[in-house]
Design a protein around this motif. Structure first.
Motif, short mmCIF file in Angstrom:
data_model
loop_
_atom_site.label_atom_id
_atom_site.label_comp_id
_atom_site.label_asym_id
_atom_site.label_seq_id
_atom_site.Cartn_x
_atom_site.Cartn_y
_atom_site.Cartn_z
N MET A 24 -2.44 1.16 4.60
CA MET A 24 -1.28 2.04 4.67
C MET A 24 -0.84 2.21 6.12
N ILE B 209 1.56 11.61 18.16
CA ILE B 209 1.15 10.40 17.46
C ILE B 209 -0.35 10.46 17.18
N THR C 156 -1.57 11.00 13.40
CA THR C 156 -2.28 9.84 12.84
C THR C 156 -3.66 10.27 12.36
N MET D 289 2.90 10.76 7.60
CA MET D 289 3.38 9.45 8.06
C MET D 289 4.81 9.54 8.60
N ILE D 290 5.65 10.37 7.97
CA ILE D 290 6.99 10.60 8.50
C ILE D 290 6.91 11.25 9.89
N TYR D 291 5.97 12.15 10.03
CA TYR D 291 5.75 12.83 11.33
C TYR D 291 5.37 11.82 12.41
N VAL E 24 12.63 7.22 11.60
CA VAL E 24 12.72 6.50 12.87
C VAL E 24 14.17 6.42 13.33
N ALA F 164 0.83 -1.20 0.00
CA ALA F 164 0.00 0.00 0.00
C ALA F 164 0.87 1.25 0.00
N LEU F 165 2.09 1.11 0.51
CA LEU F 165 3.07 2.21 0.44
C LEU F 165 4.19 1.79 -0.50
N ASN G 293 7.50 17.70 18.97
CA ASN G 293 7.58 16.65 20.00
C ASN G 293 8.10 17.25 21.30
N VAL H 127 2.38 11.60 2.84
CA VAL H 127 3.70 11.03 3.16
C VAL H 127 4.34 11.79 4.32
N LYS H 128 4.21 13.11 4.27
CA LYS H 128 4.78 13.93 5.35
C LYS H 128 4.15 13.61 6.69
N LEU I 146 2.77 1.38 7.63
CA LEU I 146 3.53 2.39 8.39
C LEU I 146 4.00 1.79 9.71
N LEU I 147 3.09 1.12 10.42
CA LEU I 147 3.44 0.51 11.70
C LEU I 147 4.51 -0.57 11.52
N LYS J 85 -5.02 10.11 8.51
CA LYS J 85 -6.29 9.50 8.11
C LYS J 85 -7.15 10.51 7.33
N ALA K 297 6.12 8.68 12.41
CA ALA K 297 7.29 7.83 12.64
C ALA K 297 8.24 8.47 13.65
N VAL K 298 8.56 9.74 13.43
CA VAL K 298 9.45 10.44 14.36
C VAL K 298 8.81 10.52 15.75
N SER K 299 7.53 10.86 15.79
CA SER K 299 6.84 11.03 17.07
C SER K 299 6.76 9.73 17.84
#
Lengths: 131, 131, 131, 131, 131, 131
Positions: free
Chosen positions: F100, F84, F88, F69-71, E74, E61-62, E115, F66-67, F104-105, F92, F73-75
């Motif tokens: 997706m 988060i 998230t 999802m990157i956010y 990460v 999906a990605l 954060n 995409v941005k 991501l997870l 959505k 990931a960092v969080s």
């Protein structure tokens, strides 16, 4: 190491060159450290970062040396080697004595230790500490 | 929550009671926050932690308010909710104004940001920053 | 809280149901904790995680209680509240006494403290420590 | 690298020298690793750290090898390169076999993975896990 | 550095050799990077890690490039130098342009900053954000 | 919880009110989440954060989903619960499907795991990965 090449002065875009000019003017030194040379690939982020750090680290309700020590504390907890080196050097340049450095380290170590203990114990926040 | 029960005063061992007595004497207050009530299951670690924090956070080359702000900075980078609450409260009790709190937050945010940027760029430490 | 809903038994896909059946069989208990109910939205990751954790946490060169304490140590440094709670409970179920828990906490606190000190000092690794 | 110079034996204060003497006596070795040589600028923190680590890492309800592996686990999650190297070496010296090392790594990896999954899912702690 | 030696091809166990064969086949390249040579001491973890990463990083999906950028994000927050280097290289190999890299860095920096701010402020999650 | 009170609309300074007006205009919604209400005590940091996040998260070489999802990931790696949840939810809202989200997870979990393995192994960066 490095995930991008470092840009020398003659490889800068005009926008990046303008930021480097301001870094030199504000610091009163021709030296521009490598963080900025890596960041210069993206002049928008370069400019935004420099403009904000200039404001944040300026004298205010907290003095610049205190701000540098707070910066070292955060960078240590995050394990950012470059940041620890550059901001420890900045703190020394702004007057951090060996005694102050020793106390900064002792507080960092103490905080790390109790962060670990209270997190492992999962203690809930006392009501009295909430704003 | 909590991975151990909190100990009330009448459940303390004599060794833990002695530490609580000293916490109350040093702070000039009858209130003992829940971190110590969780840690009291292990009187040796309780005593070692309290004895050391008393020395580390005392006035020295850095003043106690600066130390509390450094403590908040480390605790924030480590995500320790309890520690952020308790040491922000301690900093306010020692004179941190809203303006100082705002600048503390701004420096933390700035440090976190550049920690991320320089780490993602993997910039090597400039020679000039090494001791 | 939660970024996904928790799935009750009657909402599971057949693939997720099979994993839940194995969790119950291996643990000898009907209880399935909420981590698995959140993860069950993605049966592939659910199955991969369960199959791997079953191998990793089984008796081997290290006994399962030691493995649970190592799990708590990592989870504490990462600030994962759920993991600290669930693996502290698992460690207690596998025989961790209050004395062992106290020593686990003391080692975590000590490690956090020296992690902070050595990182702030940026000490290079002694040659003798390299493999 | 390093934010302070390392102190050789002839540069130590008498208080730091006394700590080095005890490190040598306890370890039965003349070698003193560089962490202590960096910390020696602040004899009070040097002494407090050494005195506490001596107690914490001694045999007790947990054996010293288990303690070293917990130390490695915390240091890995915190990304402390020096600490990982020195405590992995200490664990090997205390009997950690390649099989035990492999299992230590596997548990660390597993814990990191589920720390990430449960944190991204923001699962609340099951009631049954609370003390 | 390194806490274990790196294994060259002729030192691999048959189980590790089979994993290396698959890495080479999947990637269409004879080069096997040093992470796998360090992990090869434990063929079970080597195989489990490779089999899982092959599934997780495959198109789904990605797309794989997005996955590599999430991996970099990460790894940056965790300060894993090796991972940042290897997955930034992988992202470039999969088409990450300098503009995309710049935006990835900007989002990482922004996320790190907020954060820190929200953690220091200890803001509770708005009801509307809960699943 | 919270280390500052949340500001309602009628408690905002004119500078903070102007930022809230822009948040509402850009998002096309009257709802302003509590992060901004906590940050509003410091209108300069409020404005700087909002102005920068507006630029960083806008469509560019990477799309806004995409941005987000990157956010996330960092969080997640930083353990920022609020971030988060909010990012998230934003992902959505921008079209992240359950598939997706699952991927991501899975990538976050994989990255956390290999971050831990490679850090514990202290593998040096392969020459080929350096820019």
């Amino acid at each position: 190491m490095g995930t991008v090449r470092l840009l020398s002065d003659d490889a800068l875009s005009p926008e990046a060159q303008a930021v480097f000019d301001d870094i030199r003017a504000v610091r009163g030194s021709d030296f521009v450290n490598d963080f900025w040379r890596a960041l210069a690939h993206d002049p928008v982020t370069l400019k935004a970062t420099w403009e904000r750090i200039k404001v944040v680290m300026a004298p205010g309700a907290l003095d610049p040396l205190v701000k540098e020590m707070i910066y070292v504390a955060v960078s240590t907890a995050n394990g950012c080697s470059y940041c620890i080196h550059s901001h420890t050097a900045a703190a020394k340049a702004k007057g951090m004595t060996p005694e102050m450095h020793g106390e900064l380290l002792a507080v960092i170590g103490m905080a790390m230790q109790t962060n670990g203990l209270v997190t492992a114990l999962q203690v809930e926040v006392d009501e009295v500490f909430k704003a």
